[in-house]
Every structure is written in structure tokens, then in C-alpha cells.
Design a protein around this motif. Structure first.
Motif, PDB file in Angstrom:
ATOM      1  N   THR A  81      63.766 -11.765  -7.185  1.00  0.00           N
ATOM      2  CA  THR A  81      64.238 -11.833  -8.314  1.00  0.00           C
ATOM      3  C   THR A  81      63.334 -12.877  -9.284  1.00  0.00           C
ATOM      4  N   PHE A  82      62.980 -12.317 -10.423  1.00  0.00           N
ATOM      5  CA  PHE A  82      62.403 -13.429 -11.338  1.00  0.00           C
ATOM      6  C   PHE A  82      63.134 -13.002 -12.742  1.00  0.00           C
ATOM      7  N   ALA A  83      63.836 -14.123 -13.151  1.00  0.00           N
ATOM      8  CA  ALA A  83      64.567 -14.189 -14.288  1.00  0.00           C
ATOM      9  C   ALA A  83      64.711 -15.242 -15.208  1.00  0.00           C
ATOM     10  N   TYR A  84      64.949 -14.820 -16.586  1.00  0.00           N
ATOM     11  CA  TYR A  84      64.637 -16.061 -17.509  1.00  0.00           C
ATOM     12  C   TYR A  84      65.716 -15.922 -18.414  1.00  0.00           C
ATOM     13  N   ALA A  85      66.575 -16.738 -19.051  1.00  0.00           N
ATOM     14  CA  ALA A  85      67.749 -16.795 -19.860  1.00  0.00           C
ATOM     15  C   ALA A  85      67.214 -16.801 -21.248  1.00  0.00           C
ATOM     16  N   VAL A  86      67.044 -15.676 -21.905  1.00  0.00           N
ATOM     17  CA  VAL A  86      66.836 -15.595 -23.432  1.00  0.00           C
ATOM     18  C   VAL A  86      67.857 -16.424 -24.192  1.00  0.00           C
ATOM     19  N   THR A  87      69.217 -16.344 -23.868  1.00  0.00           N
ATOM     20  CA  THR A  87      70.204 -17.034 -24.522  1.00  0.00           C
ATOM     21  C   THR A  87      71.147 -17.794 -23.469  1.00  0.00           C
ATOM     22  N   ASP A  88      71.993 -18.481 -23.925  1.00  0.00           N
ATOM     23  CA  ASP A  88      72.821 -19.084 -22.866  1.00  0.00           C
ATOM     24  C   ASP A  88      73.889 -18.069 -22.171  1.00  0.00           C
ATOM     25  N   LEU A  89      73.884 -17.029 -22.674  1.00  0.00           N
ATOM     26  CA  LEU A  89      74.852 -16.005 -22.032  1.00  0.00           C
ATOM     27  C   LEU A  89      73.892 -14.795 -21.280  1.00  0.00           C
ATOM     28  N   VAL A  90      72.656 -14.376 -22.010  1.00  0.00           N
ATOM     29  CA  VAL A  90      72.030 -13.269 -21.480  1.00  0.00           C
ATOM     30  C   VAL A  90      70.680 -13.777 -20.821  1.00  0.00           C
ATOM     31  N   GLU A  91      70.323 -12.993 -19.601  1.00  0.00           N
ATOM     32  CA  GLU A  91      69.468 -13.167 -18.718  1.00  0.00           C
ATOM     33  C   GLU A  91      68.493 -11.988 -18.404  1.00  0.00           C
ATOM     34  N   LEU A  92      67.182 -12.199 -18.746  1.00  0.00           N
ATOM     35  CA  LEU A  92      66.394 -10.740 -18.692  1.00  0.00           C
ATOM     36  C   LEU A  92      65.757 -11.160 -17.481  1.00  0.00           C
ATOM     37  N   GLY A  93      65.613  -9.972 -16.507  1.00  0.00           N
ATOM     38  CA  GLY A  93      64.961 -10.300 -15.178  1.00  0.00           C
ATOM     39  C   GLY A  93      64.662  -8.987 -14.590  1.00  0.00           C
TER      40      GLY A  93
END
Length: 241
Positions: A81-93
Motif C-alpha cells: 500500500t502507498f497512501a497519502y492523507a489529503v486531509t486529517d480524516l481522508v487518505e488516498l491510496g
């Protein structure tokens, strides 16, 4: 003397600021905004292929009236998994997934006897999705629970013993639920459950019973992995005077 006072204050404050930065460098961020991660996981999946066996051994199947071969209910799985948190509550992966399994299906030999043949299956693909997450004050550096939905193209294939390869590209749909226990500011342990919907083709040995017949590479995926976290901002050295 008054002109030198700001410089003296800055020199006195520098060690304290450096200590604060050193202390905070060892702590995981309380906000997840901008945090990236890589998780390497492996595990096992539990999958029922009752639909395949019911049709294969049914009245219109190639093994109608024959004794069922033992059914395999599980297989190993792997995920990156490669992921990045676009906000404090939402992560795009992006999840790279793979699994393999060996099934056995009975066939008639035409002389009144039958044989159980091995069917080797393989599935791999890339999923894109969102995970909703938060931070709980549990463990050494906090616990990050998450839940999400992912989808993406997946290559799924099967090869029945003595026959050719059957392969197609399907759309996998996944619901994910898990948590990361942060052991330090960068390292953690991640447990994840995925409910996946994914099916692939199985070739029939009889022209008068062509199917279609399909097997499941989805089901319940359980994995345990190691997570490396990237902080939202790179560390910067303190200015010197």
C-alpha cells in the motif's frame, strides 16, 4: 549593550528550541494531514467456491453425477500500500495485491472412470481508493483506525491440469477495515481486513457443458504488515549564529 540584547536572547533560546525539536522528532504527529505511508502486508484469505462446485457438479456441469473433489477454502495473499492523507480524516491510496490458490475438480475420462485434476489460479492487480481515518490515544504513539472502499483492474487467471491458460481482466471491489499501531514516529504495525469481490474463468473439459464456470479470488482477506510513515514536513536544521 541594548543593541546586543536581541542577539543574546536568540542565543539563549536556540538550545531550548533545539531540544523541543529533538523531542518532537521522536513523536508521531497528532494530525494526519499530509502524512504518507508505505505498508507491506501478507496474510491469508478465506474464500468459498461453492458456486463453482455447485455448477461444475450440477446437472448441466461437466462432472454431473461424479464424486466431488475436496474443496480448498483458503490461500495466501500479499499487499503493498502507498497512501497519502489529503486531509486529517481522508487518505488516498494505491494497493498492489496478489493471491494464488490451487483447486481440484473432478473430470470424467469417458470410459466410466474419473480423475481429480488440479486447477492453478492467480490474481493480481492495482486498487485505488479512499480510507477514512483518525488517531486514538492508544499504544506507544497512538492507534490509527481506518475504513475504506477501493476498486481497480485485476488480472485473474486459471490453468486446469492438461489444458491451456484462461485469463481475463476484471474489476475488483473491496471494502477495507483495519488499524495501525504506531510504535514510533515512523514505524508501525498494521492489521487489515478486506472484503473483496472478484471472479475468474475456469475452462470446461466438455464441449456439451461449456459453462461458463467461474471461481472466486475474493472473499475475506486478512493481513498483517509493517508500516513506514513519512512526516508531513521534512525536518529542518536549526539556524546557527
Amino acid at each position: 549593550m541594548l543593541r546586543r540584547l536581541p542577539l543574546l536572547v536568540a542565543l539563549c533560546a536556540t538550545p531550548a528550541l533545539a531540544q523541543d525539536d529533538e523531542g518532537s522528532a521522536d513523536a508521531a504527529p497528532s494530525s494526519l494531514d499530509g502524512v504518507g505511508r508505505i505498508t507491506v502486508g501478507a496474510g491469508y484469505r478465506l474464500t468459498s467456491n461453492a458456486t463453482l462446485y455447485d455448477s461444475w457438479y450440477g446437472a448441466k456441469g461437466p462432472a454431473a453425477g461424479l464424486e466431488r473433489a475436496p474443496e480448498s477454502s483458503g490461500a495466501p495473499v500479499g499487499a503493498l500500500t502507498f497512501a497519502y492523507a489529503v486531509t486529517d480524516l481522508v487518505e488516498l491510496g494505491i494497493d498492489l495485491i496478489g493471491t494464488t490458490q490451487t483447486l481440484r475438480l473432478t473430470e470424467s475420462l469417458g470410459d466410466g472412470s474419473s480423475v481429480s485434476r488440479k486447477v492453478s489460479t492467480l490474481a493480481y492487480g492495482a486498487l485505488v481508493g479512499l480510507r477514512f481515518q483518525g488517531v486514538l490515544d492508544i499504544g506507544p504513539q497512538g492507534l490509527v483506525p481506518f475504513a475504506g472502499v477501493l476498486t481497480g483492474p485485476t488480472v485473474i487467471s486459471s490453468k486446469r491440469e492438461g489444458s491451456g491458460l484462461q485469463e481475463n481482466v476484471g474489476q475488483a471491489w473491496v471494502g477495507a477495515l483495519g488499524a495501525t499501531l504506531r510504535l514510533s514516529s515512523k514505524w508501525g504495525i498494521t492489521a487489515e481486513y478486506r472484503l473483496m469481490f472478484l471472479r475468474g474463468p475456469v475452462e470446461s473439459p466438455k464441449a456439451d457443458a461449456p459453462g461458463p464456470f467461474s471461481f472466486s479470488s475474493g472473499g475475506n482477506w486478512f493481513s498483517l504488515g509493517v508500516t513506514y510513515t513519512f512526516p508531513p514536513d521534512p525536518s529542518r536544521p536549526m539556524p546557527t549564529f
